[in-house]
Design an enzyme around this catalytic site. Sequence first.
Site, short mmCIF file in Angstrom:
data_model
loop_
_atom_site.label_atom_id
_atom_site.label_comp_id
_atom_site.label_asym_id
_atom_site.label_seq_id
_atom_site.Cartn_x
_atom_site.Cartn_y
_atom_site.Cartn_z
N SER A 154 0.87 -1.19 0.00
CA SER A 154 0.00 0.00 0.00
C SER A 154 0.89 1.22 0.00
O SER A 154 2.06 1.15 0.40
CB SER A 154 -0.85 0.00 1.28
OG SER A 154 -1.43 1.27 1.50
N TYR A 167 -2.81 -1.29 10.38
CA TYR A 167 -2.71 -1.47 8.92
C TYR A 167 -1.36 -0.95 8.40
O TYR A 167 -0.66 -1.63 7.64
CB TYR A 167 -3.87 -0.71 8.25
CG TYR A 167 -3.96 -0.90 6.76
CD1 TYR A 167 -4.60 -2.01 6.22
CD2 TYR A 167 -3.40 0.02 5.88
CE1 TYR A 167 -4.69 -2.18 4.85
CE2 TYR A 167 -3.48 -0.15 4.50
CZ TYR A 167 -4.13 -1.26 3.99
OH TYR A 167 -4.21 -1.43 2.63
C1 BGC Z 1 -6.24 1.45 1.93
C2 BGC Z 1 -7.40 2.27 1.44
C3 BGC Z 1 -6.96 3.71 1.19
C4 BGC Z 1 -5.67 3.76 0.36
C5 BGC Z 1 -5.12 5.17 0.25
C6 BGC Z 1 -5.10 1.58 0.95
O1 BGC Z 1 -4.03 0.76 1.31
O2 BGC Z 1 -6.64 0.08 2.08
O3 BGC Z 1 -8.44 2.25 2.41
O4 BGC Z 1 -7.98 4.39 0.50
O5 BGC Z 1 -4.69 2.93 0.93
O6 BGC Z 1 -5.07 5.84 1.46
#
Ligand code: BGC
Length: 269
Positions: A154, A167
């Site tokens: 991410s 996360y």
């Molecule tokens: C998340 C999303 C978010 C995106 C940008 C991703 O890794 O799961 O919820 O919109 O990152 O912030």
Amino acid sequence: MKKKLEGQIAIVTGASSGIGAGCAKELAKNGATVVLNYPFEGAKEAAEQVVAEIIEEGGIASSSQCDVSKEADVIAMFADTVAKYGTVDILINNAGLQKDAKFTEMTLDQWNTVIGINLTGQFLCAREAIKEFLRRGVVEGVSKSAGKIICMSSVHEVIPWAGHANYAASKGGVMLMMKTIAQEFAPKKIRVNSICPGAIATPINHDAWDTPSHLEKLLTLIPEKRIGLPEDIGKAAVWLCSDDSDYVNGTSLFVDGGMTLYPGFEGNG
Ligand code: BGC
């Protein structure tokens, strides 16, 4: 003409929706046989729907239920796939979720669930994939690599994210796990890379784009001024799995419309 991923078997975790489903479809379009993993009975119908779409378009696919945070389940999923299709050439280590909370209110259960699926799940799947890649080695005419792993990370492997410590920690962990495995197995012709999606329109971030005002706010964070689509990630995954990227190993590929470009500095800072 031979398709880029023809004759290759891919497992895509978390493929019943969102980015996983997008990757499964693009891989299948490019000739891969795809096993679509889904986490629990309730997601079976959605996974089967994606399988049906792939088959309708002439692709080869099937589904496999497994909780990627459970060691025995993961071992069984890989064993079943090898029994059914002969081997595994590609792993899209995609399954992931969010359990958001203010840091002081975050429960241990929220922390453990996210680390369990997003990080431990990627570890367990990568370990089984690499064992199979090492057993089989490079097969001439199939791929220059013995195997490829794409870790779905991410933008939050580098962008801190208040309210999402579990996360962000999981994705920061994925980054160095990916690079470490890449270093360890590059001499064996195994390639391990990450894709770092920005905001992609999927169920995970539905609240961020479901109304015009939410979307407008979100777009201030994206220099390209559009939300991404699962196929944006699927196409990047196809490239990273194909021999076109044979010299790319241990890299985080940001597919984010510029989200990591400090959009706050777009004006005059
Ligand atoms: C998340 C999303 C978010 C995106 C940008 C991703 O890794 O799961 O919820 O919109 O990152 O912030």
